[in-house]
Design a protein around this motif. Structure first.
Motif, PDB file in Angstrom:
ATOM      1  N   GLN A  37      25.286 -22.044 -21.337  1.00 24.37           N
ATOM      2  CA  GLN A  37      25.680 -21.126 -20.279  1.00 24.37           C
ATOM      3  C   GLN A  37      27.201 -21.020 -20.223  1.00 24.37           C
ATOM      4  OE1 GLN A  37      23.844 -22.835 -16.830  1.00 24.37           O
ATOM      5  NE2 GLN A  37      21.859 -21.953 -17.298  1.00 24.37           N
ATOM      6  N   GLU A  38      27.678 -19.965 -19.597  1.00 20.68           N
ATOM      7  CA  GLU A  38      29.114 -19.768 -19.446  1.00 20.68           C
ATOM      8  C   GLU A  38      29.625 -20.635 -18.308  1.00 20.68           C
ATOM      9  OE1 GLU A  38      29.294 -15.564 -18.900  1.00 20.68           O
ATOM     10  OE2 GLU A  38      29.227 -15.179 -21.048  1.00 20.68           O
ATOM     11  N   ARG A  39      30.526 -21.549 -18.635  1.00 27.40           N
ATOM     12  CA  ARG A  39      31.144 -22.429 -17.667  1.00 27.40           C
ATOM     13  C   ARG A  39      32.647 -22.427 -17.924  1.00 27.40           C
ATOM     14  NH1 ARG A  39      26.995 -21.734 -15.676  1.00 27.40           N
ATOM     15  NH2 ARG A  39      25.322 -23.210 -15.296  1.00 27.40           N
ATOM     16  N   ALA A  40      33.417 -22.817 -16.925  1.00 25.11           N
ATOM     17  CA  ALA A  40      34.872 -22.804 -17.045  1.00 25.11           C
ATOM     18  C   ALA A  40      35.364 -23.713 -18.164  1.00 25.11           C
ATOM     19  CB  ALA A  40      35.514 -23.209 -15.723  1.00 25.11           C
ATOM     20  N   CYS A  41      34.663 -24.804 -18.433  1.00 25.33           N
ATOM     21  CA  CYS A  41      35.123 -25.753 -19.446  1.00 25.33           C
ATOM     22  C   CYS A  41      34.397 -25.604 -20.787  1.00 25.33           C
ATOM     23  CB  CYS A  41      34.986 -27.179 -18.928  1.00 25.33           C
ATOM     24  SG  CYS A  41      33.308 -27.616 -18.485  1.00 25.33           S
ATOM     25  N   PHE A  42      33.586 -24.570 -20.945  1.00 26.21           N
ATOM     26  CA  PHE A  42      32.933 -24.284 -22.217  1.00 26.21           C
ATOM     27  C   PHE A  42      33.597 -23.078 -22.855  1.00 26.21           C
ATOM     28  CE2 PHE A  42      28.483 -25.897 -20.717  1.00 26.21           C
ATOM     29  CZ  PHE A  42      28.951 -27.187 -20.726  1.00 26.21           C
ATOM     30  N   VAL A  43      33.875 -23.171 -24.127  1.00 30.11           N
ATOM     31  CA  VAL A  43      34.360 -22.014 -24.877  1.00 30.11           C
ATOM     32  C   VAL A  43      33.305 -21.725 -25.928  1.00 30.11           C
ATOM     33  CG1 VAL A  43      36.168 -21.070 -26.341  1.00 30.11           C
ATOM     34  CG2 VAL A  43      36.767 -22.576 -24.447  1.00 30.11           C
ATOM     35  N   LYS A  44      32.538 -20.688 -25.653  1.00 34.63           N
ATOM     36  CA  LYS A  44      31.455 -20.320 -26.559  1.00 34.63           C
ATOM     37  C   LYS A  44      31.999 -19.488 -27.715  1.00 34.63           C
ATOM     38  CE  LYS A  44      27.789 -18.699 -24.531  1.00 34.63           C
ATOM     39  NZ  LYS A  44      26.812 -18.087 -23.624  1.00 34.63           N
ATOM     40  N   SER A  45      31.351 -19.635 -28.866  1.00 36.17           N
ATOM     41  CA  SER A  45      31.772 -18.820 -29.997  1.00 36.17           C
ATOM     42  C   SER A  45      31.321 -17.378 -29.768  1.00 36.17           C
ATOM     43  CB  SER A  45      31.191 -19.371 -31.303  1.00 36.17           C
ATOM     44  OG  SER A  45      29.815 -19.146 -31.367  1.00 36.17           O
ATOM     45  N   LEU A  46      31.912 -16.499 -30.520  1.00 38.86           N
ATOM     46  CA  LEU A  46      31.563 -15.085 -30.427  1.00 38.86           C
ATOM     47  C   LEU A  46      30.440 -14.805 -31.411  1.00 38.86           C
ATOM     48  CD1 LEU A  46      35.242 -13.906 -30.418  1.00 38.86           C
ATOM     49  CD2 LEU A  46      33.687 -13.766 -28.477  1.00 38.86           C
ATOM     50  N   SER A  47      29.331 -14.321 -30.936  1.00 38.52           N
ATOM     51  CA  SER A  47      28.191 -14.098 -31.829  1.00 38.52           C
ATOM     52  C   SER A  47      28.408 -12.899 -32.743  1.00 38.52           C
ATOM     53  CB  SER A  47      26.907 -13.936 -31.023  1.00 38.52           C
ATOM     54  OG  SER A  47      27.048 -12.888 -30.089  1.00 38.52           O
ATOM     55  N   CYS A  48      29.072 -11.873 -32.261  1.00 42.56           N
ATOM     56  CA  CYS A  48      29.302 -10.658 -33.061  1.00 42.56           C
ATOM     57  C   CYS A  48      30.750 -10.208 -32.896  1.00 42.56           C
ATOM     58  CB  CYS A  48      28.358  -9.540 -32.625  1.00 42.56           C
ATOM     59  SG  CYS A  48      26.634  -9.919 -32.847  1.00 42.56           S
ATOM     60  N   PRO A  49      31.678 -10.856 -33.604  1.00 44.11           N
ATOM     61  CA  PRO A  49      33.069 -10.431 -33.467  1.00 44.11           C
ATOM     62  C   PRO A  49      33.232  -9.006 -33.979  1.00 44.11           C
ATOM     63  CG  PRO A  49      32.832 -11.977 -35.277  1.00 44.11           C
ATOM     64  CD  PRO A  49      31.504 -11.907 -34.590  1.00 44.11           C
ATOM     65  N   ASN A  50      33.925  -8.161 -33.204  1.00 44.82           N
ATOM     66  CA  ASN A  50      34.006  -6.755 -33.591  1.00 44.82           C
ATOM     67  C   ASN A  50      35.400  -6.330 -34.019  1.00 44.82           C
ATOM     68  OD1 ASN A  50      35.195  -6.876 -31.134  1.00 44.82           O
ATOM     69  ND2 ASN A  50      33.951  -5.309 -30.156  1.00 44.82           N
ATOM     70  N   ASP A  51      36.274  -7.274 -34.301  1.00 41.95           N
ATOM     71  CA  ASP A  51      37.576  -6.955 -34.864  1.00 41.95           C
ATOM     72  C   ASP A  51      38.126  -8.189 -35.574  1.00 41.95           C
ATOM     73  OD1 ASP A  51      38.605  -8.640 -32.905  1.00 41.95           O
ATOM     74  OD2 ASP A  51      39.380  -7.021 -31.672  1.00 41.95           O
ATOM     75  N   ARG A  52      39.246  -8.024 -36.244  1.00 39.44           N
ATOM     76  CA  ARG A  52      39.836  -9.113 -37.032  1.00 39.44           C
ATOM     77  C   ARG A  52      40.250 -10.297 -36.160  1.00 39.44           C
ATOM     78  NH1 ARG A  52      41.542  -4.381 -39.689  1.00 39.44           N
ATOM     79  NH2 ARG A  52      41.071  -4.426 -41.919  1.00 39.44           N
ATOM     80  N   LYS A  53      40.757 -10.005 -34.998  1.00 35.48           N
ATOM     81  CA  LYS A  53      41.222 -11.060 -34.098  1.00 35.48           C
ATOM     82  C   LYS A  53      40.062 -11.959 -33.683  1.00 35.48           C
ATOM     83  CE  LYS A  53      44.252  -9.844 -31.077  1.00 35.48           C
ATOM     84  NZ  LYS A  53      44.962  -9.307 -29.922  1.00 35.48           N
ATOM     85  N   ARG A  54      38.978 -11.371 -33.278  1.00 37.66           N
ATOM     86  CA  ARG A  54      37.814 -12.157 -32.854  1.00 37.66           C
ATOM     87  C   ARG A  54      37.167 -12.874 -34.038  1.00 37.66           C
ATOM     88  NH1 ARG A  54      37.509  -7.706 -29.515  1.00 37.66           N
ATOM     89  NH2 ARG A  54      37.431  -8.168 -27.305  1.00 37.66           N
ATOM     90  N   LEU A  55      37.200 -12.243 -35.199  1.00 39.06           N
ATOM     91  CA  LEU A  55      36.645 -12.887 -36.384  1.00 39.06           C
ATOM     92  C   LEU A  55      37.448 -14.139 -36.730  1.00 39.06           C
ATOM     93  CD1 LEU A  55      34.561 -12.893 -38.652  1.00 39.06           C
ATOM     94  CD2 LEU A  55      36.127 -11.460 -39.977  1.00 39.06           C
ATOM     95  N   LYS A  56      38.766 -14.048 -36.629  1.00 35.99           N
ATOM     96  CA  LYS A  56      39.605 -15.221 -36.895  1.00 35.99           C
ATOM     97  C   LYS A  56      39.294 -16.332 -35.894  1.00 35.99           C
ATOM     98  CE  LYS A  56      44.341 -16.723 -37.665  1.00 35.99           C
ATOM     99  NZ  LYS A  56      45.764 -16.361 -37.655  1.00 35.99           N
ATOM    100  N   PHE A  57      39.133 -15.957 -34.618  1.00 31.70           N
ATOM    101  CA  PHE A  57      38.787 -16.943 -33.594  1.00 31.70           C
ATOM    102  C   PHE A  57      37.446 -17.605 -33.914  1.00 31.70           C
ATOM    103  CE2 PHE A  57      36.467 -17.926 -29.679  1.00 31.70           C
ATOM    104  CZ  PHE A  57      37.294 -18.891 -29.150  1.00 31.70           C
ATOM    105  N   LYS A  58      36.455 -16.800 -34.259  1.00 29.40           N
ATOM    106  CA  LYS A  58      35.121 -17.334 -34.569  1.00 29.40           C
ATOM    107  C   LYS A  58      35.192 -18.300 -35.746  1.00 29.40           C
ATOM    108  CE  LYS A  58      30.417 -15.898 -35.800  1.00 29.40           C
ATOM    109  NZ  LYS A  58      29.682 -16.621 -34.785  1.00 29.40           N
ATOM    110  N   ARG A  59      35.919 -17.926 -36.786  1.00 27.41           N
ATOM    111  CA  ARG A  59      36.040 -18.798 -37.958  1.00 27.41           C
ATOM    112  C   ARG A  59      36.777 -20.092 -37.623  1.00 27.41           C
ATOM    113  NH1 ARG A  59      37.486 -14.364 -42.620  1.00 27.41           N
ATOM    114  NH2 ARG A  59      35.387 -13.520 -42.840  1.00 27.41           N
ATOM    115  N   ALA A  60      37.833 -19.989 -36.826  1.00 21.54           N
ATOM    116  CA  ALA A  60      38.580 -21.193 -36.441  1.00 21.54           C
ATOM    117  C   ALA A  60      37.703 -22.127 -35.624  1.00 21.54           C
ATOM    118  CB  ALA A  60      39.834 -20.798 -35.652  1.00 21.54           C
ATOM    119  N   GLN A  61      36.920 -21.556 -34.699  1.00 20.96           N
ATOM    120  CA  GLN A  61      36.051 -22.377 -33.864  1.00 20.96           C
ATOM    121  C   GLN A  61      34.946 -23.019 -34.703  1.00 20.96           C
ATOM    122  OE1 GLN A  61      34.118 -20.428 -30.583  1.00 20.96           O
ATOM    123  NE2 GLN A  61      33.683 -22.364 -29.594  1.00 20.96           N
TER     124      GLN A  61
END
Length: 159
Positions: A37-61
């Motif tokens: 679930q979404e909580r203040a102390c959880f950083v969930k990965s992006l299931s469908c990154p829709n740009d380069r910035k989010r893709l980089k974040f998803k890969r780093a995570q």
């Protein structure tokens, strides 16, 4: 209620203060996948990154989570190997303090629960971490270069 949050509710959670994009956070955060679930102390990965910035974040995570999992597996195996040896002394007279120093439903409890369950903080933190990872050049993701994505993503993004 998860024991993960007990220290936060009890007011004894370690101060893990950090700043991202000019905003301060007090508690550490945990990298999670989509099932949580979404909580203040959880950083969930992006299931469908829709740009380069989010893709980089998803890969780093994903890279960080795989390192954490490897560490966990190694520690778990060490514990199993050492199962016969006691890791600490046993004292039958030891008094274990209560782990729940707060009263569920009290004003203090509800105020802390509101902080933990703040969905907006979850989204803002993820957005700021995405921004931070995007501008950090030294993150080597050992993945396909972003140029290989061609025109799959537009340069505009919505956070």
């Amino acid at each position: 209620m998860s024991p993960l949050f007990d220290d936060m509710y009890n007011g004894i959670a370690s101060d893990s203060s950090f700043d991202v994009c000019g905003r301060s956070y007090r508690y550490e955060y945990y990298l999670m996948n989509e099932i949580y679930q979404e909580r203040a102390c959880f950083v969930k990965s992006l299931s469908c990154p829709n740009d380069r910035k989010r893709l980089k974040f998803k890969r780093a995570q994903e890279k960080k989570m795989s390192k954490v999992m490897c560490t966990y597996i190694i520690l778990h195996n060490l514990i199993l190997e050492d199962e016969c040896n006691a890791m600490c002394g046993y004292n039958k007279n030891e008094i274990v303090p209560s782990t729940q120093a707060f009263e569920v439903g009290s004003e203090e409890y509800l105020a802390k629960r509101e902080i933990i369950y703040d969905v907006e903080t979850h989204h803002v933190l993820r957005r700021y971490l995405t921004e931070h990872i995007w501008i950090v050049d030294h993150i080597d993701l050992k993945a396909l270069p972003f140029d290989d994505l061609g025109d799959q993503f537009s340069n505009e993004y919505i956070l």
